[in-house]
Write a protein that holds these residues in place. Structure first.
Motif, PDB file in Angstrom:
ATOM      1  N   VAL A 259     -27.556  16.840 -86.622  1.00 62.19           N
ATOM      2  CA  VAL A 259     -27.702  18.025 -85.668  1.00 62.19           C
ATOM      3  C   VAL A 259     -29.035  18.630 -86.244  1.00 62.19           C
ATOM      4  CG1 VAL A 259     -27.102  21.047 -86.082  1.00 62.19           C
ATOM      5  CG2 VAL A 259     -25.536  18.932 -85.862  1.00 62.19           C
ATOM      6  N   SER A 260     -29.768  19.486 -85.429  1.00 64.40           N
ATOM      7  CA  SER A 260     -31.644  20.292 -85.681  1.00 64.40           C
ATOM      8  C   SER A 260     -30.985  21.711 -85.435  1.00 64.40           C
ATOM      9  CB  SER A 260     -32.430  19.285 -84.372  1.00 64.40           C
ATOM     10  OG  SER A 260     -32.784  18.271 -85.008  1.00 64.40           O
ATOM     11  N   LEU A 261     -31.412  22.258 -87.235  1.00 63.82           N
ATOM     12  CA  LEU A 261     -31.648  23.778 -87.056  1.00 63.82           C
ATOM     13  C   LEU A 261     -33.286  23.924 -86.411  1.00 63.82           C
ATOM     14  CD1 LEU A 261     -30.398  26.443 -87.384  1.00 63.82           C
ATOM     15  CD2 LEU A 261     -30.721  26.293 -89.528  1.00 63.82           C
ATOM     16  N   LEU A 262     -33.642  25.065 -85.726  1.00 58.50           N
ATOM     17  CA  LEU A 262     -34.519  25.274 -84.729  1.00 58.50           C
ATOM     18  C   LEU A 262     -35.417  26.761 -85.373  1.00 58.50           C
ATOM     19  CD1 LEU A 262     -34.932  23.296 -81.892  1.00 58.50           C
ATOM     20  CD2 LEU A 262     -36.283  22.558 -83.451  1.00 58.50           C
ATOM     21  N   GLY A 263     -35.436  26.937 -86.289  1.00 54.80           N
ATOM     22  CA  GLY A 263     -36.108  28.288 -86.323  1.00 54.80           C
ATOM     23  C   GLY A 263     -37.191  28.989 -84.847  1.00 54.80           C
ATOM     24  N   VAL A 264     -36.809  30.438 -85.322  1.00 56.73           N
ATOM     25  CA  VAL A 264     -37.841  30.613 -83.887  1.00 56.73           C
ATOM     26  C   VAL A 264     -38.615  31.538 -84.306  1.00 56.73           C
ATOM     27  CG1 VAL A 264     -38.188  31.770 -81.349  1.00 56.73           C
ATOM     28  CG2 VAL A 264     -36.280  29.320 -82.269  1.00 56.73           C
ATOM     29  N   ASP A 265     -39.705  31.850 -84.531  1.00 64.20           N
ATOM     30  CA  ASP A 265     -40.366  33.344 -84.606  1.00 64.20           C
ATOM     31  C   ASP A 265     -41.504  33.758 -83.745  1.00 64.20           C
ATOM     32  OD1 ASP A 265     -41.193  35.635 -86.726  1.00 64.20           O
ATOM     33  OD2 ASP A 265     -43.207  34.305 -86.734  1.00 64.20           O
ATOM     34  N   SER A 266     -40.715  34.822 -83.650  1.00 65.12           N
ATOM     35  CA  SER A 266     -41.782  35.789 -82.100  1.00 65.12           C
ATOM     36  C   SER A 266     -42.548  36.893 -82.657  1.00 65.12           C
ATOM     37  CB  SER A 266     -41.245  36.431 -80.896  1.00 65.12           C
ATOM     38  OG  SER A 266     -40.005  37.483 -82.017  1.00 65.12           O
ATOM     39  N   VAL A 267     -42.977  37.082 -84.174  1.00 69.45           N
ATOM     40  CA  VAL A 267     -43.606  38.382 -85.078  1.00 69.45           C
ATOM     41  C   VAL A 267     -45.054  37.660 -85.071  1.00 69.45           C
ATOM     42  CG1 VAL A 267     -43.902  39.592 -86.426  1.00 69.45           C
ATOM     43  CG2 VAL A 267     -41.558  39.131 -85.456  1.00 69.45           C
ATOM     44  N   MET A 268     -44.690  36.675 -85.565  1.00 68.04           N
ATOM     45  CA  MET A 268     -46.715  35.766 -85.352  1.00 68.04           C
ATOM     46  C   MET A 268     -46.728  34.811 -84.490  1.00 68.04           C
ATOM     47  SD  MET A 268     -47.139  37.813 -88.351  1.00 68.04           S
ATOM     48  CE  MET A 268     -48.550  37.624 -88.805  1.00 68.04           C
ATOM     49  N   ALA A 269     -46.509  34.451 -83.338  1.00 66.01           N
ATOM     50  CA  ALA A 269     -46.406  33.309 -82.841  1.00 66.01           C
ATOM     51  C   ALA A 269     -48.060  33.584 -82.345  1.00 66.01           C
ATOM     52  CB  ALA A 269     -45.197  33.505 -81.546  1.00 66.01           C
ATOM     53  N   PRO A 270     -48.672  32.460 -82.428  1.00 66.35           N
ATOM     54  CA  PRO A 270     -50.014  32.359 -81.936  1.00 66.35           C
ATOM     55  C   PRO A 270     -50.133  32.878 -80.691  1.00 66.35           C
ATOM     56  CG  PRO A 270     -49.274  30.481 -83.478  1.00 66.35           C
ATOM     57  CD  PRO A 270     -48.438  31.256 -82.990  1.00 66.35           C
ATOM     58  N   PHE A 271     -51.164  33.748 -80.143  1.00 66.40           N
ATOM     59  CA  PHE A 271     -51.637  33.907 -78.894  1.00 66.40           C
ATOM     60  C   PHE A 271     -50.977  33.040 -77.518  1.00 66.40           C
ATOM     61  CE2 PHE A 271     -54.342  34.299 -75.575  1.00 66.40           C
ATOM     62  CZ  PHE A 271     -54.338  35.529 -74.809  1.00 66.40           C
ATOM     63  N   ASP A 272     -51.358  31.715 -77.840  1.00 66.99           N
ATOM     64  CA  ASP A 272     -51.360  30.810 -76.916  1.00 66.99           C
ATOM     65  C   ASP A 272     -50.023  30.694 -76.428  1.00 66.99           C
ATOM     66  OD1 ASP A 272     -51.128  29.584 -79.425  1.00 66.99           O
ATOM     67  OD2 ASP A 272     -52.018  27.551 -78.782  1.00 66.99           O
ATOM     68  N   GLN A 273     -49.046  30.150 -78.019  1.00 65.24           N
ATOM     69  CA  GLN A 273     -47.769  30.554 -77.779  1.00 65.24           C
ATOM     70  C   GLN A 273     -46.982  31.337 -76.532  1.00 65.24           C
ATOM     71  OE1 GLN A 273     -45.274  29.113 -81.033  1.00 65.24           O
ATOM     72  NE2 GLN A 273     -47.076  27.179 -81.955  1.00 65.24           N
ATOM     73  N   ARG A 274     -47.819  32.467 -76.787  1.00 67.93           N
ATOM     74  CA  ARG A 274     -47.610  33.659 -76.936  1.00 67.93           C
ATOM     75  C   ARG A 274     -47.437  34.042 -75.140  1.00 67.93           C
ATOM     76  NH1 ARG A 274     -46.851  39.136 -80.726  1.00 67.93           N
ATOM     77  NH2 ARG A 274     -46.783  37.729 -82.151  1.00 67.93           N
ATOM     78  N   GLU A 275     -49.525  33.553 -75.046  1.00 71.42           N
ATOM     79  CA  GLU A 275     -49.480  33.574 -73.788  1.00 71.42           C
ATOM     80  C   GLU A 275     -48.647  32.709 -72.718  1.00 71.42           C
ATOM     81  OE1 GLU A 275     -53.900  34.234 -71.235  1.00 71.42           O
ATOM     82  OE2 GLU A 275     -52.941  32.223 -72.913  1.00 71.42           O
ATOM     83  N   ALA A 276     -47.974  32.047 -73.237  1.00 74.93           N
ATOM     84  CA  ALA A 276     -47.383  30.686 -72.591  1.00 74.93           C
ATOM     85  C   ALA A 276     -46.568  31.090 -71.813  1.00 74.93           C
ATOM     86  CB  ALA A 276     -47.628  29.006 -72.954  1.00 74.93           C
ATOM     87  N   ALA A 277     -45.585  31.446 -72.705  1.00 78.10           N
ATOM     88  CA  ALA A 277     -43.827  32.072 -73.044  1.00 78.10           C
ATOM     89  C   ALA A 277     -44.307  33.240 -71.944  1.00 78.10           C
ATOM     90  CB  ALA A 277     -43.365  32.450 -74.155  1.00 78.10           C
ATOM     91  N   TRP A 278     -44.983  34.204 -71.802  1.00 78.12           N
ATOM     92  CA  TRP A 278     -44.935  35.094 -71.511  1.00 78.12           C
ATOM     93  C   TRP A 278     -45.822  34.962 -69.568  1.00 78.12           C
ATOM     94  CZ3 TRP A 278     -43.007  39.434 -71.465  1.00 78.12           C
ATOM     95  CH2 TRP A 278     -42.679  40.234 -72.623  1.00 78.12           C
TER      96      TRP A 278
END
Length: 325
Positions: A259-278
């Protein structure tokens, strides 16, 4: 002048004040705020029941969307539609529970043309976090068709995650302690409702494997129970801690089932990840926005709604229109 929610270190703690715009922080971009929203972290800050804010006076609000009024940055110009989430805004830096706020250019993301600023705050940190969770699960190898569990499914992150995963072709099971919300969760795309009581109790290190993936917004015993019930090579995106920061589990799910436990953080996510998600959020079908349960309030109702959120009396999304009187 700008109308704001102001927190102070004496009673009454939360007040609505009109302050001069010259008293706002000196930062590169001034934004006229169309909408903010109320998140669990905001509720902790407003009520003082969590150690979110340490310096006073303080304007809370971790999210906002609006229009650039004035910019001293090459990245944005007056009239640009922008979104802000994270970066310690509403925690260490004055936030979005205001008519106008000055912020750093690096904290902003352009609002996609397909989204209004109201749509952006229907999503907010909750929608962004849900999408980042989906992306993490995809990158870890989860494919459509599998069984995916979402805990805290009537909350902001949970309700968006249910919709997104169902839209992408997953078989979504939703965990909630609110039996009266079953019909709404089914409208969002849940195929089965799992009572939270099934996951609240102490669990064995391994239980029968039930799910290929999960988005957990709760933490604590609930997350431990989810891990114990993951199928072989299951993936769990952990995004919340409303149920506590302890994790009473063992290494057995990880080394016996992979099993994999994946931590997800939106507070400090880099700009490129934010832009792709948006950009992915902007492509969501319009009916997903109309199905979301929404309550729109003004600044003067923030304190009341923050208390309600901490006692589990809210559902879906709470939008804050700073111009509503």
């Amino acid at each position: 002048m700008a109308r704001v929610v102001m927190l102070r270190d004496q009673e009454p703690r939360c007040q609505i004040e009109d302050i001069d715009t010259d008293d706002l922080p000196e930062r590169a971009v001034s934004v006229d705020i169309d909408y903010s929203d109320l998140n669990y972290k905001d509720a902790l800050a407003v009520t003082g029941k969590g150690k979110i804010v340490r310096d006073y006076p303080f304007v809370p609000g971790i999210d906002f969307a609006g229009t650039v009024r004035e910019s001293h940055s090459d990245r944005y110009s007056a009239g640009d539609k922008v979104i802000l989430t994270g970066w310690g805004v509403g925690e260490r830096h004055w936030g979005g529970f205001a008519e106008t706020m000055n912020v750093d250019a690096d904290w902003l993301v352009p609002c996609p043309d397909e989204l209004s600023t109201r749509d952006a705050m229907l999503l907010g940190t909750a929608g962004l976090t849900a999408m980042l969770s989906v992306i993490q699960l995809e990158q870890a190898g989860l494919t459509p068709g599998g069984k995916v569990l979402v805990t805290g499914a009537t909350g902001g992150v949970g309700s968006w995650a249910v919709q997104m995963l169902a839209h992408l072709g997953y078989n979504v099971e939703a965990v909630t302690g609110k039996a009266e919300q079953q019909h709404w969760l089914e409208e969002l795309g849940a195929t089965q409702i799992v009572p939270r009581s099934e996951l609240d109790d102490n669990t064995r290190p391994l239980e029968k494997g039930r799910w290929d993936g999960a988005v957990d917004t709760v933490g604590g015993k609930v997350l431990a129970s989810v891990l114990a019930r993951m199928a072989y090579q299951g993936r769990v995106a952990a995004v919340g801690l409303a149920g506590g920061t302890d994790l009473p589990t063992t290494v057995m799910p990880f080394i016996l089932r992979g099993v994999s436990l994946l931590g997800v953080d939106s507070v400090m996510a880099p700009f490129d990840q934010r832009e792709a998600a948006w950009q992915r959020l902007a492509s969501l079908p319009r009916d997903m926005f109309t199905r979301m349960q929404v309550e729109e309030i003004g600044l003067d109702q923030v304190a009341e709604q923050a208390e309600a959120m901490l006692t589990g009396k809210t559902r879906g999304r709470i939008l804050i229109n700073p111009h509503q009187r």
